[in-house]
Design a protein around this motif. Structure first.
Motif, PDB file in Angstrom:
ATOM      1  N   ALA A  55       0.833  -1.206   0.000  1.00 21.46           N
ATOM      2  CA  ALA A  55       0.000   0.000   0.000  1.00 21.46           C
ATOM      3  C   ALA A  55       0.868   1.258   0.000  1.00 21.46           C
ATOM      4  O   ALA A  55       0.562   2.239  -0.688  1.00 21.46           O
ATOM      5  N   HIS A  56       1.955   1.214   0.745  1.00 20.01           N
ATOM      6  CA  HIS A  56       2.880   2.349   0.815  1.00 20.01           C
ATOM      7  C   HIS A  56       3.530   2.603  -0.543  1.00 20.01           C
ATOM      8  O   HIS A  56       3.522   3.732  -1.054  1.00 20.01           O
ATOM      9  N   GLU A  57       4.083   1.577  -1.142  1.00 21.74           N
ATOM     10  CA  GLU A  57       4.788   1.749  -2.414  1.00 21.74           C
ATOM     11  C   GLU A  57       3.828   2.095  -3.549  1.00 21.74           C
ATOM     12  O   GLU A  57       4.173   2.886  -4.437  1.00 21.74           O
ATOM     13  N   ARG A  58       2.641   1.520  -3.535  1.00 19.50           N
ATOM     14  CA  ARG A  58       1.671   1.854  -4.580  1.00 19.50           C
ATOM     15  C   ARG A  58       1.204   3.304  -4.452  1.00 19.50           C
ATOM     16  O   ARG A  58       0.871   3.938  -5.453  1.00 19.50           O
ATOM     17  N   SER A  59       1.185   3.807  -3.234  1.00 17.55           N
ATOM     18  CA  SER A  59       0.867   5.224  -3.049  1.00 17.55           C
ATOM     19  C   SER A  59       1.881   6.098  -3.765  1.00 17.55           C
ATOM     20  O   SER A  59       1.517   7.089  -4.425  1.00 17.55           O
ATOM     21  N   HIS A  60       3.166   5.733  -3.659  1.00 14.09           N
ATOM     22  CA  HIS A  60       4.199   6.490  -4.384  1.00 14.09           C
ATOM     23  C   HIS A  60       3.916   6.507  -5.884  1.00 14.09           C
ATOM     24  O   HIS A  60       4.080   7.545  -6.543  1.00 14.09           O
ATOM     25  N   LEU A  61       3.502   5.375  -6.414  1.00 12.66           N
ATOM     26  CA  LEU A  61       3.255   5.292  -7.850  1.00 12.66           C
ATOM     27  C   LEU A  61       2.003   6.064  -8.253  1.00 12.66           C
ATOM     28  O   LEU A  61       2.013   6.830  -9.213  1.00 12.66           O
ATOM     29  N   ILE A  62       0.918   5.867  -7.513  1.00  9.65           N
ATOM     30  CA  ILE A  62      -0.357   6.501  -7.861  1.00  9.65           C
ATOM     31  C   ILE A  62      -0.266   8.016  -7.736  1.00  9.65           C
ATOM     32  O   ILE A  62      -0.794   8.757  -8.573  1.00  9.65           O
ATOM     33  N   ARG A  63       0.422   8.485  -6.689  1.00  7.99           N
ATOM     34  CA  ARG A  63       0.522   9.933  -6.443  1.00  7.99           C
ATOM     35  C   ARG A  63       1.662  10.591  -7.223  1.00  7.99           C
ATOM     36  O   ARG A  63       1.851  11.794  -7.138  1.00  7.99           O
ATOM     37  N   HIS A  64       2.436   9.799  -7.952  1.00  5.99           N
ATOM     38  CA  HIS A  64       3.571  10.327  -8.728  1.00  5.99           C
ATOM     39  C   HIS A  64       4.545  11.103  -7.834  1.00  5.99           C
ATOM     40  O   HIS A  64       4.990  12.203  -8.171  1.00  5.99           O
ATOM     41  N   HIS A  65       4.873  10.514  -6.704  1.00  5.60           N
ATOM     42  CA  HIS A  65       5.774  11.184  -5.757  1.00  5.60           C
ATOM     43  C   HIS A  65       7.156  11.430  -6.346  1.00  5.60           C
ATOM     44  O   HIS A  65       7.844  12.370  -5.928  1.00  5.60           O
ATOM     45  N   HIS A  66       7.565  10.587  -7.294  1.00 12.38           N
ATOM     46  CA  HIS A  66       8.895  10.777  -7.878  1.00 12.38           C
ATOM     47  C   HIS A  66       9.014  12.131  -8.570  1.00 12.38           C
ATOM     48  O   HIS A  66      10.111  12.704  -8.639  1.00 12.38           O
ATOM     49  N   ARG A  67       7.903  12.652  -9.059  1.00 14.04           N
ATOM     50  CA  ARG A  67       7.944  13.953  -9.729  1.00 14.04           C
ATOM     51  C   ARG A  67       8.224  15.068  -8.720  1.00 14.04           C
ATOM     52  O   ARG A  67       9.014  15.980  -8.993  1.00 14.04           O
ATOM     53  N   LEU A  68       7.593  15.000  -7.567  1.00 13.97           N
ATOM     54  CA  LEU A  68       7.835  16.015  -6.539  1.00 13.97           C
ATOM     55  C   LEU A  68       9.286  15.968  -6.072  1.00 13.97           C
ATOM     56  O   LEU A  68       9.939  17.013  -5.907  1.00 13.97           O
ATOM     57  N   VAL A  69       9.784  14.757  -5.850  1.00 14.00           N
ATOM     58  CA  VAL A  69      11.171  14.598  -5.402  1.00 14.00           C
ATOM     59  C   VAL A  69      12.140  15.120  -6.468  1.00 14.00           C
ATOM     60  O   VAL A  69      13.126  15.798  -6.148  1.00 14.00           O
ATOM     61  N   ALA A  70      11.861  14.825  -7.729  1.00 12.33           N
ATOM     62  CA  ALA A  70      12.736  15.281  -8.810  1.00 12.33           C
ATOM     63  C   ALA A  70      12.708  16.796  -8.945  1.00 12.33           C
ATOM     64  O   ALA A  70      13.750  17.431  -9.160  1.00 12.33           O
ATOM     65  N   ILE A  71      11.531  17.401  -8.811  1.00 15.41           N
ATOM     66  CA  ILE A  71      11.432  18.862  -8.906  1.00 15.41           C
ATOM     67  C   ILE A  71      12.227  19.524  -7.787  1.00 15.41           C
ATOM     68  O   ILE A  71      12.967  20.494  -8.017  1.00 15.41           O
TER      69      ILE A  71
END
Length: 298
Positions: A162-178
């Motif tokens: 559930a934790h890791e899928r949240s990262h994918l669904i919410r596109h957290h990598h984009r926030l971290v990259a920005i």
């Protein structure tokens, strides 16, 4: 050029401080979005200021250089050449740092994808070290090692997914990259990548708690995974075990925070101020450039 062109630099000094304090009172999703937006605006406005300062180097080149020592013409006084040169150097270094940051993230994503083949959104790597990570892509997937699966029981595995899928669904990598790219171009924002990384982990924790209905179980799973991965060789980004596990466990012991839109006022005010200052600097720059070009073309 007047002081407006320098204001984004001054505002950058306090954006990270205000964002860090804001994050203590807001739910992590709102705090993460606000902090990322503040970092992005700070980087963009500073880039605009550095670009304008750098472009004033052209007044030292013919035919503009012929008017440098003729005050009777009433031309706007350009920025000192040494200051424009420093601005150009800082801008060039910043762009190089952004490119390197993006290359590093691309290579990490490629290496993680190579560790296992995704089936139904999950890839299991036969690696003894326990870790799990969200691997963004089209589609993204969750990469988990056999070591992590052995470490957790069935209920804890549900929390992990559930934790890791949240990262994918919410596109957290984009926030971290920005946040990472913003800091690469504007080093004064150096606390922001760590802050945003922590906030997206807290966001994923809250999503996992909402999915499982058990905040205590999420706290236990985060603590267990973090202790197991302490000091290990490979700790990728956006994993259950990353970013200030002690603070995250403590946060899960408390009720979920309520959304308080007033909490973003500080970052919002700084963001608006930076945009306004940059806009005034652009207007002034265009006016000055027009005066110099008009003298040449006239």
């Amino acid at each position: 050029m007047t002081f407006f062109v320098y204001l984004p630099l001054l505002f950058s000094l306090v954006v990270a401080v205000v964002a860090t304090r804001m994050a203590r009172w807001l739910p992590p999703d709102l705090a993460a979005r606000t902090a990322t937006a503040g970092a992005a605006v700070s980087a963009l406005t500073l880039t605009a200021s550095l670009t304008m300062l750098s472009l004033t180097l052209f007044d030292d080149l013919p035919p503009l250089s012929a008017f440098d020592h003729r005050p009777e013409l009433g031309l706007p006084k350009p920025v000192p050449g040494w200051l424009a040169a420093i601005a150009a150097l800082v801008l060039l270094v910043g762009v190089g740092r952004v490119v390197l940051d993006l290359v590093r993230r691309t290579r990490l994503r490629r290496d993680l994808k190579a560790m296992g083949t995704s089936r139904a959104g999950i890839a299991v790597a036969d690696v003894a070290e326990p870790f799990a990570v969200a691997v963004p892509g089209r589609p993204g997937h969750v990469l988990v090692t056999s070591g992590m699966l052995r470490l957790l029981d069935d209920r804890e595995r549900r929390v992990l997914l559930a934790h890791e899928r949240s990262h994918l669904i919410r596109h957290h990598h984009r926030l971290v990259a920005i946040a990472g790219c913003a800091t690469a171009i504007n080093p004064l924002l150096y606390p922001m990548p760590t802050l945003v990384a922590y906030l997206v982990e807290r966001w994923a924790d809250e999503d996992a708690a909402a999915r499982t209905g058990d905040r205590e179980l999420v706290a236990k799973t985060v603590a267990k995974a973090s202790l197991a991965t302490r000091g290990q060789r490979l700790v990728p980004a956006m994993g259950l075990h990353s970013s200030s596990a002690v603070d995250r466990v403590a946060a899960m012991a408390e009720p979920a925070r309520q959304r308080r839109w007033g909490g973003i006022a500080g970052v919002a005010a700084l963001t608006v101020a930076q945009v306004l200052a940059t806009g005034l600097a652009v207007v002034e720059f265009v006016s000055d450039a027009g005066a110099w070009l008009g003298m040449v073309l006239g």
